[in-house]
Design a protein around this motif. Structure first.
Motif, PDB file in Angstrom:
ATOM      1  N   GLY A 136       0.792  -1.228   0.000  1.00  0.00           N
ATOM      2  CA  GLY A 136       0.000   0.000   0.000  1.00  0.00           C
ATOM      3  C   GLY A 136       0.820   1.272   0.000  1.00  0.00           C
ATOM      4  O   GLY A 136       0.510   2.229  -0.710  1.00  0.00           O
ATOM      5  N   LYS A 137       1.895   1.278   0.797  1.00  0.00           N
ATOM      6  CA  LYS A 137       2.697   2.500   0.932  1.00  0.00           C
ATOM      7  C   LYS A 137       3.273   2.975  -0.400  1.00  0.00           C
ATOM      8  O   LYS A 137       3.367   4.175  -0.652  1.00  0.00           O
ATOM      9  N   PHE A 138       3.612   2.031  -1.277  1.00  0.00           N
ATOM     10  CA  PHE A 138       4.186   2.405  -2.573  1.00  0.00           C
ATOM     11  C   PHE A 138       3.161   3.139  -3.435  1.00  0.00           C
ATOM     12  O   PHE A 138       3.484   4.115  -4.106  1.00  0.00           O
ATOM     13  N   PHE A 139       1.932   2.666  -3.402  1.00  0.00           N
ATOM     14  CA  PHE A 139       0.886   3.254  -4.237  1.00  0.00           C
ATOM     15  C   PHE A 139       0.342   4.542  -3.624  1.00  0.00           C
ATOM     16  O   PHE A 139       0.022   5.484  -4.346  1.00  0.00           O
ATOM     17  N   ILE A 140       0.267   4.587  -2.302  1.00  0.00           N
ATOM     18  CA  ILE A 140      -0.200   5.804  -1.640  1.00  0.00           C
ATOM     19  C   ILE A 140       0.795   6.938  -1.851  1.00  0.00           C
ATOM     20  O   ILE A 140       0.403   8.063  -2.165  1.00  0.00           O
ATOM     21  N   SER A 141       2.079   6.649  -1.714  1.00  0.00           N
ATOM     22  CA  SER A 141       3.078   7.712  -1.917  1.00  0.00           C
ATOM     23  C   SER A 141       3.054   8.198  -3.370  1.00  0.00           C
ATOM     24  O   SER A 141       3.190   9.389  -3.626  1.00  0.00           O
ATOM     25  N   ALA A 142       2.860   7.277  -4.318  1.00  0.00           N
ATOM     26  CA  ALA A 142       2.772   7.673  -5.728  1.00  0.00           C
ATOM     27  C   ALA A 142       1.520   8.516  -5.963  1.00  0.00           C
ATOM     28  O   ALA A 142       1.544   9.467  -6.754  1.00  0.00           O
TER      29      ALA A 142
END
Length: 145
Positions: free
Chosen positions: A134-140
């Motif tokens: 999730g963190k990868f997509f939220i930061s993007a």
């Protein structure tokens, strides 16, 4: 699973061989067992074919063109998410769909600003994948895509 038995006399018959080959090409074959049988004066090959009838197997779903389904902004996010998914999959040595399926990425892309709460609402995305990826997509999502 279904079974079909073929017998081909020796010397071989082109008709029976052709029938067996045609059958094998038309089915999803799971296993073929063969045995040379001596019955009376005429030896023959006996083939036991275990197969799944392709007519009864589930149909593949038609591919979705996400460029047509999503608006321009959502499609841009979807494309960026696919790049992120590919990078994660390559790093972990797993197929891309193990991170998220295309339909899940499309749902993620519909949100202008992605949050954990929004991710939890998407069918098929469980807490373990949210925690892991999730963190990868939220930061993007928080960056300008």
């Amino acid at each position: 699973m279904q079974i079909r038995i073929f017998s081909i006399p020796l010397p071989g018959s082109d008709k029976e061989t052709h029938e067996l080959n045609t059958f094998l090409r038309s089915k999803k074959v799971l296993k073929v067992e063969s045995e040379l049988v001596q019955s009376g004066q005429e030896p023959f090959w006996c083939f036991c074919v275990r197969y799944v009838d392709t007519a009864s197997s589930p149909k593949k779903e038609k591919k979705v063109d996400y460029k047509e389904v999503l608006d321009a902004d959502s499609f841009a996010r979807f494309s960026a998410y696919r790049v992120i998914r590919k990078r994660i999959a390559d790093e972990e040595g797993i197929p891309a769909y193990a991170v998220f399926y295309n339909n899940e990425l499309a749902e993620l892309a519909k949100a202008e600003k992605l949050t954990l709460a929004k991710m939890k609402k998407i069918e098929g995305i469980g807490p373990k994948r949210i925690e892991k990826y999730g963190k990868f997509f939220i930061s993007a999502s928080n960056e300008t895509i």
